[in-house]
Design a protein around this motif. Structure first.
Motif: not given
Ligand code: NAP
Ligand code: ZN
Length: 349
Positions: A259-265
């Protein structure tokens, strides 16, 4: 009382076998449906075998239901005898709380009534699912199947389809976004098709080298073998969203690192045992770990209409109900392309 037949079990260790049980008679707001097809979700297997620890028996699974209306109550509007309809994972909710008012009945604050394994509000006992000949459902929880859709291949949309559609929409999948779908099973293959149809750059993560070509055919722009560290390394910090559909224990840390910064799983798979996460991949890039459950009625109808317009259905293998136990064993070996759909006419055989 309506006497029904189906396939179910009476304890976690027993295979599914023919069973008869009662449903409530059609009330003023109810729709009675002859079930034509029912998809086989991994949740059915978790539940029949009490892997989540809250199954009440007898258990009749099945929540990807497509059928034909055979009777409607006096107050029913919008459905008539002969209509093709669908029923998904929920058949009731309070319809007055803030979540229900927003069309998020799956998050009903007093608890939704699941299609199987909840308490039946009129006659008591457990609710019984779609591995059966007929079902009676409040009109507010019945979906319209758009004309022209293949019914057997549409059934899986009622759970697998909406479970992926809802988080893809909620987290903004679309053009300019890179979306990872983990696991190419029933849910995952719908995730690949839907993410692609929404215009996102779609990346499939699979443990099965044999599924790479199918992943591309279904709409993945890239396919990563999730057990291959070198391949995973190339995609580090590159995805905007990941939806994880895996039904068994597996490592989350390597997925978070994509994931990129601030992204969500978003976790939608529901393995029997708690997952171990490891916090550093979350801390170091302010990433998020979230969950999502199916979808509300309004969004499920929107998903069906979206799929009808784009000619999207599930890739299915039709089975007679008598093959259900074999189908469960094949599902555990990831040997399904990519959803079993039960032809309920086989119940009469
Ligand atoms: P499925 O058809 O069995 O697919 C699961 C996929 O996970 C497999 O095809 C496989 O894909 C991958 N997988 C299996 N074992 C694995 C392992 N040990 N390590 C890594 N990957 C593994 O199941 P499904 O019907 O799609 O359901 C998936 C999960 O979602 C289940 O736990 C189900 O209960 C849950 N579910 C949740 C919701 C919700 O609302 N959140 C709704 C429906 C279902 P590859 O071969 O590609 O690796
Ligand atoms: Zn399901």
């Amino acid at each position: 009382m309506l006497i029904c037949t189906g396939f179910g079990n009476n304890d976690a260790k027993s295979p599914l076998a023919p069973i008869s049980f009662n449903r409530r008679d059609v009330g003023a707001r109810d729709v009675q449906i002859e079930i034509l097809f029912c998809g086989v979700c991994h949740s059915d297997l978790h539940f029949a075998r009490n892997e989540w620890g809250f199954t009440e028996y007898p258990c009749v699974p099945g929540h990807e239901i497509v059928g034909k209306v055979t009777q409607v109550g006096a107050a029913v509007k919008g459905f008539k005898v002969g209509d093709n309809v669908g029923v998904g994972c929920l058949v009731d909710s309070c319809q007055t709380c803030a979540s229900c008012k927003e069309g998020l009945e799956q998050y009903c604050e007093t608890g939704m009534t699941m299609t199987y394994g909840s308490t039946e509000k009129v006659i008591g006992g457990p609710t019984f699912g779609g591995y059966s000949n007929q079902i009676v459902v409040d009109q507010a929880f019945v979906l319209r199947i758009p004309a022209g859709m293949d019914l057997a291949a549409t059934a899986p949309l009622l759970c697998a389809g909406i479970t992926l559609y809802s988080p893809l929409r909620h987290w903004g999948a679309g053009p300019g976004k890179k979306v990872g779908i983990v696991g190419l099973g029933g849910l995952g293959h719908m995730g690949v098709k839907l993410s692609h149809a929404m215009g996102a750059h779609t990346v499939l993560l699979t443990t099965s080298p044999s599924k790479v070509a199918d992943g591309k055919r279904l709409g993945a722009d890239d396919v990563i073998l999730s057990n291959n560290e070198e391949m995973m390394g190339k995609y580090a910090a590159s995805l905007d969203l990941i939806i994880d559909t895996v039904a068994a224990d597996h490592k989350i840390k390597p997925l978070l690192n994509l994931l990129k910064r601030d992204a969500t799983l978003v976790q939608v798979g529901a393995p029997e045992k708690p997952l171990s996460i490891g916090v550093f991949p979350l801390l170091m890039k302010r990433r998020r770990f979230a969950g999502s459950a199916i979808g509300g009625l309004r969004e499920t109808q929107e998903m069906l209409d979206f799929c009808a317009e784009r000619k999207i259905t599930a890739d299915i293998e039709i089975i007679p109900i008598q093959k259900i136990n074999e189908a469960y064993e094949r599902m555990l070996k990831s040997d399904v392309k990519y959803r079993f759909s039960i032809d309920m006419a086989s119940l009469k055989a």
